[in-house]
Design a protein around this motif. Sequence first.
Motif, PDB file in Angstrom:
ATOM      1  N   ILE A 153       0.837  -1.202   0.000  1.00 30.60           N
ATOM      2  CA  ILE A 153       0.000   0.000   0.000  1.00 30.60           C
ATOM      3  C   ILE A 153       0.871   1.251   0.000  1.00 30.60           C
ATOM      4  N   LEU A 154       1.925   1.259   0.820  1.00 31.07           N
ATOM      5  CA  LEU A 154       2.813   2.418   0.874  1.00 31.07           C
ATOM      6  C   LEU A 154       3.525   2.637  -0.460  1.00 31.07           C
ATOM      7  N   ARG A 155       3.963   1.563  -1.095  1.00 32.38           N
ATOM      8  CA  ARG A 155       4.604   1.695  -2.403  1.00 32.38           C
ATOM      9  C   ARG A 155       3.622   2.228  -3.446  1.00 32.38           C
ATOM     10  N   GLU A 156       2.395   1.737  -3.417  1.00 35.15           N
ATOM     11  CA  GLU A 156       1.395   2.186  -4.381  1.00 35.15           C
ATOM     12  C   GLU A 156       1.113   3.681  -4.225  1.00 35.15           C
ATOM     13  N   ILE A 157       0.982   4.136  -2.962  1.00 33.68           N
ATOM     14  CA  ILE A 157       0.737   5.552  -2.700  1.00 33.68           C
ATOM     15  C   ILE A 157       1.912   6.395  -3.196  1.00 33.68           C
ATOM     16  N   ALA A 158       3.125   5.988  -2.822  1.00 31.57           N
ATOM     17  CA  ALA A 158       4.316   6.759  -3.201  1.00 31.57           C
ATOM     18  C   ALA A 158       4.498   6.795  -4.712  1.00 31.57           C
ATOM     19  N   GLN A 159       4.250   5.671  -5.389  1.00 34.18           N
ATOM     20  CA  GLN A 159       4.402   5.610  -6.842  1.00 34.18           C
ATOM     21  C   GLN A 159       3.426   6.549  -7.527  1.00 34.18           C
ATOM     22  N   LYS A 160       2.198   6.585  -7.014  1.00 37.92           N
ATOM     23  CA  LYS A 160       1.172   7.447  -7.598  1.00 37.92           C
ATOM     24  C   LYS A 160       1.574   8.917  -7.512  1.00 37.92           C
ATOM     25  N   VAL A 161       2.070   9.314  -6.338  1.00 37.20           N
ATOM     26  CA  VAL A 161       2.468  10.716  -6.158  1.00 37.20           C
ATOM     27  C   VAL A 161       3.729  11.025  -6.964  1.00 37.20           C
ATOM     28  N   PHE A 162       4.670  10.084  -7.012  1.00 35.07           N
ATOM     29  CA  PHE A 162       5.911  10.281  -7.765  1.00 35.07           C
ATOM     30  C   PHE A 162       5.612  10.553  -9.236  1.00 35.07           C
ATOM     31  N   GLU A 163       4.657   9.832  -9.801  1.00 36.51           N
ATOM     32  CA  GLU A 163       4.344   9.988 -11.218  1.00 36.51           C
ATOM     33  C   GLU A 163       3.690  11.333 -11.534  1.00 36.51           C
ATOM     34  N   GLU A 164       3.154  12.017 -10.498  1.00 36.24           N
ATOM     35  CA  GLU A 164       2.551  13.322 -10.722  1.00 36.24           C
ATOM     36  C   GLU A 164       3.588  14.444 -10.800  1.00 36.24           C
ATOM     37  N   GLN A 165       4.819  14.180 -10.358  1.00 32.25           N
ATOM     38  CA  GLN A 165       5.840  15.219 -10.316  1.00 32.25           C
ATOM     39  C   GLN A 165       6.558  15.299 -11.663  1.00 32.25           C
ATOM     40  N   SER A 166       6.846  16.515 -12.101  1.00 28.70           N
ATOM     41  CA  SER A 166       7.505  16.706 -13.391  1.00 28.70           C
ATOM     42  C   SER A 166       8.941  17.191 -13.253  1.00 28.70           C
ATOM     43  N   THR A 167       9.350  17.557 -12.035  1.00 34.74           N
ATOM     44  CA  THR A 167      10.718  18.024 -11.806  1.00 34.74           C
ATOM     45  C   THR A 167      11.280  17.334 -10.583  1.00 34.74           C
ATOM     46  N   ALA A 168      12.572  17.516 -10.329  1.00 34.44           N
ATOM     47  CA  ALA A 168      13.202  16.957  -9.129  1.00 34.44           C
ATOM     48  C   ALA A 168      12.587  17.598  -7.885  1.00 34.44           C
ATOM     49  N   PHE A 169      12.541  16.847  -6.796  1.00 29.69           N
ATOM     50  CA  PHE A 169      11.930  17.343  -5.574  1.00 29.69           C
ATOM     51  C   PHE A 169      12.561  16.655  -4.374  1.00 29.69           C
ATOM     52  N   LYS A 170      12.331  17.228  -3.188  1.00 24.20           N
ATOM     53  CA  LYS A 170      12.742  16.616  -1.934  1.00 24.20           C
ATOM     54  C   LYS A 170      11.500  16.104  -1.208  1.00 24.20           C
TER      55      LYS A 170
END
Length: 304
Positions: A208-225
């Motif tokens: 579940i944690l991986r699924e949540i993180a993957q979903k949010v990661f794919e929404e980002q278009s630039t590098a982030f912290k």
Amino acid sequence: MENNTTPFSCDVCNAEFTLKRNLMRHHRMFHHGQMTLHVCDTCGKALSRPDNLKRHMKTHQGFSSGAEPDQDNKRPTCSQCNALFLEQKDLDEHMKSHRKETYHCHTCGQIYHNRAKLMKHKKSHHNPVPPKLPKKRVADGPVSNQAKRRQQQPNLAPTTVNLPSDIDPESCAAEVYREHWLNIRDRRSFGRVHRFYNYHLPDLSNDILREIAQKVFEEQSTAFKINASYGFILCNNETNECRYYCTSNNTKILNEPVLISDHLSFQRFMDTFLKEDTLEYARTLRPNSKWVVQYVTNVTSMYF
């Protein structure tokens, strides 16, 4: 005329201050990358100010050999909703929400502290405004953060509480779950610098944690912290009283944010993040040994 006791407000995260110099210090520390970390020599926890480190070091007095903390070493607690906080200043900010009158939208559950804003919001249910089309831009060019915010749809609160299947609906824990559902539920907030994502956790499965993180990661278009913290429910093993411990910027899981620039760095972050002992993390934040961690309710991640 209403007497505004906190006239200075942060335009990034809406934090309020009575003095302008406190607002300027807040900006330097949290929104301009000028923060100096002060690290605890005992546990390695990093804090933003030396006075915060001094207060934190007192928590190690008397149990450096591994014994449980002093029973009198209690966390600041809200007298109205029993939420727990790491420091008194966090509780003071939280108490402002109880002093303000709240107005609820009966259609979607959204909360406002101003009746005029609620009335304006209600009109959107009767006459929804179609989303504006994004302006034309150069093909394959970057999309600005401002353009992304314009494209975001309102994150409306659900009208029902999604209790995990293993919680007795008549239990004290279920009552606390309902009382703090607006903090536990899925929601997101985008500012000029920071992006906050909160997700309700039906359980602590790594999938579940991986699924949540993957979903949010794919929404980002630039590098982030990124960094994250958990919210959880505590139960007193003597009185059976239950309390909710809020997620907080001062209780992040990792000592410092991690830079994510590509898929490989994201995978390394997830491997590190999932190795952290979530229950042990929650136990270190409890008031004393009488309180046990009963449920981990939500995870809040901050991107900037």
